[in-house]
Scaffold this active site. Structure first.
Site, PDB file in Angstrom:
ATOM      1  N   GLY A   1       0.784  -1.223   0.000  1.00 38.63           N
ATOM      2  CA  GLY A   1       0.000   0.000   0.000  1.00 38.63           C
ATOM      3  C   GLY A   1       0.810   1.263   0.000  1.00 38.63           C
ATOM      4  O   GLY A   1       0.242   2.338  -0.062  1.00 38.63           O
ATOM      5  N   CYS A   2       2.136   1.200   0.072  1.00 38.43           N
ATOM      6  CA  CYS A   2       2.921   2.416   0.253  1.00 38.43           C
ATOM      7  C   CYS A   2       4.174   2.370  -0.590  1.00 38.43           C
ATOM      8  O   CYS A   2       5.009   1.502  -0.399  1.00 38.43           O
ATOM      9  CB  CYS A   2       3.299   2.601   1.720  1.00 38.43           C
ATOM     10  SG  CYS A   2       4.337   4.043   2.018  1.00 38.43           S
ATOM     11  N   GLY A   3       4.325   3.311  -1.516  1.00 41.26           N
ATOM     12  CA  GLY A   3       5.495   3.346  -2.373  1.00 41.26           C
ATOM     13  C   GLY A   3       6.664   4.080  -1.775  1.00 41.26           C
ATOM     14  O   GLY A   3       7.707   4.173  -2.401  1.00 41.26           O
TER      15      GLY A   3
END
Length: 272
Positions: free
Chosen positions: A109-111
Protein backbone atom coordinates in the site's frame (compact mmCIF):
# COMPACT_ATOMS: atom_id res chain seq x y z
CA UNK A 1 9.36 -22.42 -13.52
CA UNK A 2 7.11 -19.36 -13.37
CA UNK A 3 5.21 -18.79 -10.16
CA UNK A 4 1.40 -18.75 -10.41
CA UNK A 5 -0.19 -15.31 -10.26
CA UNK A 6 -3.20 -16.60 -8.33
CA UNK A 7 -4.42 -19.68 -6.49
CA UNK A 8 -7.85 -21.19 -5.95
CA UNK A 9 -8.40 -21.51 -2.21
CA UNK A 10 -11.39 -22.63 -0.11
CA UNK A 11 -13.43 -20.40 2.16
CA UNK A 12 -16.81 -20.07 3.81
CA UNK A 13 -19.22 -17.43 2.48
CA UNK A 14 -21.51 -16.17 5.26
CA UNK A 15 -24.57 -14.22 4.06
CA UNK A 16 -27.81 -13.01 5.62
CA UNK A 17 -29.70 -15.98 4.15
CA UNK A 18 -27.14 -18.67 5.08
CA UNK A 19 -23.64 -19.88 4.41
CA UNK A 20 -21.91 -22.07 1.88
CA UNK A 21 -18.48 -23.37 1.00
CA UNK A 22 -16.73 -21.44 -1.79
CA UNK A 23 -13.47 -21.41 -3.69
CA UNK A 24 -11.95 -18.09 -4.69
CA UNK A 25 -9.07 -17.22 -6.98
CA UNK A 26 -6.80 -15.11 -4.78
CA UNK A 27 -3.75 -13.17 -6.03
CA UNK A 28 -0.28 -14.26 -5.01
CA UNK A 29 2.28 -11.81 -3.65
CA UNK A 30 5.95 -12.52 -3.01
CA UNK A 31 8.97 -10.57 -1.75
CA UNK A 32 10.93 -9.15 -4.70
CA UNK A 33 14.44 -7.93 -3.92
CA UNK A 34 15.94 -5.37 -6.31
CA UNK A 35 19.72 -5.79 -6.20
CA UNK A 36 22.34 -3.47 -7.70
CA UNK A 37 25.95 -4.64 -8.01
CA UNK A 38 25.43 -7.21 -5.27
CA UNK A 39 23.67 -4.89 -2.79
CA UNK A 40 19.95 -5.14 -2.09
CA UNK A 41 18.39 -1.68 -2.39
CA UNK A 42 14.73 -2.58 -1.92
CA UNK A 43 12.47 -5.49 -1.01
CA UNK A 44 8.86 -5.01 -2.08
CA UNK A 45 5.86 -7.29 -1.92
CA UNK A 46 4.60 -7.71 -5.49
CA UNK A 47 2.73 -9.98 -7.84
CA UNK A 48 5.21 -12.54 -9.24
CA UNK A 49 4.68 -11.64 -12.91
CA UNK A 50 6.52 -9.23 -15.23
CA UNK A 51 9.43 -9.03 -12.79
CA UNK A 52 11.89 -7.66 -15.38
CA UNK A 53 9.43 -4.87 -16.20
CA UNK A 54 8.95 -4.15 -12.50
CA UNK A 55 12.66 -4.04 -11.72
CA UNK A 56 13.57 -1.80 -14.65
CA UNK A 57 10.63 0.51 -13.97
CA UNK A 58 11.53 0.73 -10.29
CA UNK A 59 15.18 1.45 -11.13
CA UNK A 60 14.16 4.25 -13.51
CA UNK A 61 11.35 5.79 -11.46
CA UNK A 62 13.42 5.82 -8.26
CA UNK A 63 16.52 7.26 -9.93
CA UNK A 64 18.85 4.29 -9.50
CA UNK A 65 19.40 4.50 -13.25
CA UNK A 66 18.47 7.21 -15.73
CA UNK A 67 18.93 5.22 -18.95
CA UNK A 68 18.76 1.56 -19.90
CA UNK A 69 22.29 1.65 -21.28
CA UNK A 70 23.53 2.05 -17.70
CA UNK A 71 22.55 -1.60 -17.15
CA UNK A 72 25.44 -3.87 -18.05
CA UNK A 73 23.63 -7.10 -17.16
CA UNK A 74 20.36 -8.20 -15.59
CA UNK A 75 18.86 -11.45 -14.36
CA UNK A 76 15.87 -12.70 -12.39
CA UNK A 77 16.70 -15.38 -9.83
CA UNK A 78 13.98 -17.45 -8.18
CA UNK A 79 14.37 -18.54 -4.55
CA UNK A 80 12.05 -20.48 -2.31
CA UNK A 81 11.59 -17.37 -0.17
CA UNK A 82 11.07 -14.94 -3.05
CA UNK A 83 12.58 -13.42 -6.19
CA UNK A 84 15.76 -11.43 -6.79
CA UNK A 85 16.02 -8.97 -9.68
CA UNK A 86 19.78 -8.48 -10.09
CA UNK A 87 21.34 -5.51 -11.91
CA UNK A 88 24.97 -4.96 -12.76
CA UNK A 89 25.54 -1.34 -13.70
CA UNK A 90 28.06 0.41 -15.91
CA UNK A 91 29.96 3.45 -14.74
CA UNK A 92 29.90 4.95 -11.29
CA UNK A 93 26.32 4.86 -9.95
CA UNK A 94 27.34 4.54 -6.29
CA UNK A 95 26.16 8.04 -5.32
CA UNK A 96 22.72 7.46 -6.82
CA UNK A 97 22.49 4.09 -5.08
CA UNK A 98 23.37 5.66 -1.73
CA UNK A 99 20.98 8.58 -2.17
CA UNK A 100 18.01 6.41 -3.10
CA UNK A 101 18.77 3.48 -0.82
CA UNK A 102 15.91 1.72 0.95
CA UNK A 103 16.39 -0.37 4.04
CA UNK A 104 12.96 -1.73 4.86
CA UNK A 105 10.44 -4.00 3.22
CA UNK A 106 7.69 -1.92 1.63
CA UNK A 107 4.11 -3.15 2.00
CA UNK A 108 1.91 -3.10 -1.10
CA UNK A 109 0.00 0.00 0.00
CA UNK A 110 2.92 2.42 0.25
CA UNK A 111 5.49 3.35 -2.37
CA UNK A 112 7.60 5.41 0.04
CA UNK A 113 8.13 2.90 2.85
CA UNK A 114 11.80 2.40 3.61
CA UNK A 115 13.03 5.84 2.60
CA UNK A 116 15.09 7.05 5.51
CA UNK A 117 14.88 10.85 5.26
CA UNK A 118 12.19 13.49 4.85
CA UNK A 119 14.18 15.04 2.02
CA UNK A 120 14.06 11.83 0.00
CA UNK A 121 10.29 11.55 0.48
CA UNK A 122 9.82 15.06 -0.95
CA UNK A 123 12.64 15.09 -3.49
CA UNK A 124 12.68 17.66 -6.31
CA UNK A 125 11.04 16.44 -9.50
CA UNK A 126 11.93 17.14 -13.12
CA UNK A 127 9.58 19.43 -15.04
CA UNK A 128 7.44 17.56 -17.56
CA UNK A 129 7.06 19.61 -20.74
CA UNK A 130 5.66 17.17 -23.33
CA UNK A 131 2.39 18.32 -24.89
CA UNK A 132 0.26 15.43 -26.18
CA UNK A 133 -3.40 16.26 -26.71
CA UNK A 134 -6.18 13.92 -25.61
CA UNK A 135 -9.89 14.30 -26.25
CA UNK A 136 -12.31 14.39 -23.36
CA UNK A 137 -13.90 11.21 -24.78
CA UNK A 138 -10.57 9.37 -24.58
CA UNK A 139 -10.06 10.47 -20.99
CA UNK A 140 -13.62 9.71 -19.90
CA UNK A 141 -13.42 6.14 -21.22
CA UNK A 142 -9.75 5.43 -20.40
CA UNK A 143 -10.42 3.40 -17.26
CA UNK A 144 -13.09 1.39 -19.10
CA UNK A 145 -10.56 0.62 -21.84
CA UNK A 146 -8.03 -0.39 -19.21
CA UNK A 147 -10.59 -2.63 -17.53
CA UNK A 148 -10.65 -4.76 -20.70
CA UNK A 149 -6.93 -5.51 -20.25
CA UNK A 150 -6.95 -6.83 -16.67
CA UNK A 151 -7.00 -10.65 -16.77
CA UNK A 152 -5.65 -11.06 -13.23
CA UNK A 153 -8.32 -8.71 -11.90
CA UNK A 154 -10.93 -10.78 -13.73
CA UNK A 155 -9.72 -13.84 -11.81
CA UNK A 156 -9.25 -12.29 -8.36
CA UNK A 157 -10.96 -8.86 -8.13
CA UNK A 158 -8.01 -7.87 -5.96
CA UNK A 159 -5.25 -6.22 -8.03
CA UNK A 160 -4.46 -2.82 -9.50
CA UNK A 161 -3.52 -1.98 -13.08
CA UNK A 162 -1.64 0.74 -14.91
CA UNK A 163 -2.06 1.34 -18.63
CA UNK A 164 -0.52 3.61 -21.26
CA UNK A 165 -2.96 5.58 -23.39
CA UNK A 166 -1.76 6.93 -26.74
CA UNK A 167 -3.99 9.59 -28.32
CA UNK A 168 -5.94 8.08 -31.18
CA UNK A 169 -4.81 4.53 -30.35
CA UNK A 170 -6.25 3.77 -26.91
CA UNK A 171 -4.50 1.65 -24.27
CA UNK A 172 -1.47 0.15 -26.00
CA UNK A 173 0.14 -1.51 -22.95
CA UNK A 174 -0.99 -2.52 -19.45
CA UNK A 175 0.45 -4.20 -16.37
CA UNK A 176 -1.16 -5.54 -13.15
CA UNK A 177 0.03 -5.96 -9.58
CA UNK A 178 -1.27 -6.20 -6.02
CA UNK A 179 0.35 -2.79 -5.41
CA UNK A 180 -0.70 0.30 -7.33
CA UNK A 181 2.84 1.71 -7.41
CA UNK A 182 4.20 -1.70 -8.45
CA UNK A 183 1.77 -1.78 -11.38
CA UNK A 184 3.02 1.64 -12.49
CA UNK A 185 6.65 0.57 -12.15
CA UNK A 186 5.91 -2.51 -14.26
CA UNK A 187 4.34 -0.28 -16.91
CA UNK A 188 7.27 2.17 -16.87
CA UNK A 189 9.71 -0.71 -17.23
CA UNK A 190 7.72 -2.33 -20.03
CA UNK A 191 7.59 0.97 -21.93
CA UNK A 192 11.34 1.45 -21.57
CA UNK A 193 12.17 -2.10 -22.63
CA UNK A 194 9.87 -1.80 -25.67
CA UNK A 195 11.20 1.61 -26.67
CA UNK A 196 7.92 3.50 -26.12
CA UNK A 197 8.29 7.10 -24.92
CA UNK A 198 6.01 7.90 -21.92
CA UNK A 199 5.97 11.53 -23.08
CA UNK A 200 3.69 10.60 -25.99
CA UNK A 201 0.61 9.68 -23.93
CA UNK A 202 -0.99 9.24 -20.53
CA UNK A 203 -0.77 6.85 -17.61
CA UNK A 204 -4.14 5.36 -16.64
CA UNK A 205 -4.50 4.03 -13.07
CA UNK A 206 -7.08 1.97 -11.20
CA UNK A 207 -6.29 3.71 -7.92
CA UNK A 208 -6.22 7.03 -6.13
CA UNK A 209 -3.47 9.47 -7.07
CA UNK A 210 -0.92 9.72 -4.28
CA UNK A 211 2.46 11.37 -3.99
CA UNK A 212 4.60 8.44 -5.11
CA UNK A 213 2.58 8.03 -8.31
CA UNK A 214 3.22 11.67 -9.22
CA UNK A 215 6.91 11.21 -8.46
CA UNK A 216 7.14 8.12 -10.66
CA UNK A 217 5.20 9.80 -13.48
CA UNK A 218 7.50 12.83 -13.38
CA UNK A 219 10.63 10.68 -13.37
CA UNK A 220 9.27 8.80 -16.39
CA UNK A 221 8.40 12.06 -18.16
CA UNK A 222 4.71 11.25 -18.60
CA UNK A 223 2.65 14.47 -18.86
CA UNK A 224 -0.87 13.16 -18.13
CA UNK A 225 -2.20 10.94 -15.36
CA UNK A 226 -5.77 9.58 -15.51
CA UNK A 227 -7.15 7.82 -12.42
CA UNK A 228 -10.39 6.16 -11.45
CA UNK A 229 -10.31 7.65 -7.94
CA UNK A 230 -9.32 10.82 -6.10
CA UNK A 231 -5.99 12.62 -5.85
CA UNK A 232 -4.59 13.74 -2.54
CA UNK A 233 -4.13 17.48 -2.04
CA UNK A 234 -0.35 17.12 -1.86
CA UNK A 235 -0.29 14.99 -5.01
CA UNK A 236 -2.06 17.83 -6.82
CA UNK A 237 0.47 20.35 -5.54
CA UNK A 238 3.32 18.17 -6.81
CA UNK A 239 1.61 17.60 -10.15
CA UNK A 240 1.16 21.34 -10.61
CA UNK A 241 4.84 21.95 -9.82
CA UNK A 242 5.99 19.14 -12.14
CA UNK A 243 3.77 20.20 -15.05
CA UNK A 244 1.58 17.08 -14.98
CA UNK A 245 -2.11 17.07 -15.96
CA UNK A 246 -4.39 15.21 -13.55
CA UNK A 247 -7.76 13.77 -14.60
CA UNK A 248 -9.34 12.07 -11.58
CA UNK A 249 -12.63 10.25 -10.90
CA UNK A 250 -12.46 9.04 -14.52
CA UNK A 251 -15.41 6.68 -14.66
CA UNK A 252 -19.01 6.54 -15.83
CA UNK A 253 -18.26 8.67 -18.88
CA UNK A 254 -16.83 11.67 -17.02
CA UNK A 255 -13.86 12.94 -15.01
CA UNK A 256 -12.59 15.81 -12.86
CA UNK A 257 -9.83 17.86 -14.48
CA UNK A 258 -7.17 19.48 -12.30
CA UNK A 259 -3.64 20.77 -12.86
CA UNK A 260 -2.50 21.79 -16.38
CA UNK A 261 -5.84 21.10 -18.08
CA UNK A 262 -4.74 22.42 -21.49
CA UNK A 263 -3.69 18.94 -22.68
CA UNK A 264 -7.31 17.75 -22.62
CA UNK A 265 -9.69 19.07 -25.26
CA UNK A 266 -13.14 19.49 -23.71
CA UNK A 267 -15.87 19.69 -26.33
CA UNK A 268 -18.80 19.82 -23.89
CA UNK A 269 -20.19 23.22 -22.77
CA UNK A 270 -19.84 24.44 -19.19
CA UNK A 271 -22.83 23.85 -16.95
CA UNK A 272 -24.15 27.19 -15.60
Amino acid sequence: MARPLSRSLPGLSVQSDGQLSVRRNLPEEVPVAVVFDGTTQAVMMASPGDIADFAHGFALSEGFITRLDQVEDFEVVEHEAGIEARFWLTGDRSQALETRRRKMMGPVGCGLCGIDSLEEATRALPKVTAEPRLSSHEVAHATDDLRAQQPLHDQTRAVHAAGFLVPGQGIVLAREDVGRHNALDKLIGALALQGIDPATGAFVLTSRVSVELIQKSAMAGCPVLIAVSAPTAHALRLADQAGITIAAFARGGGFDLYSHPHRITTETPDVP
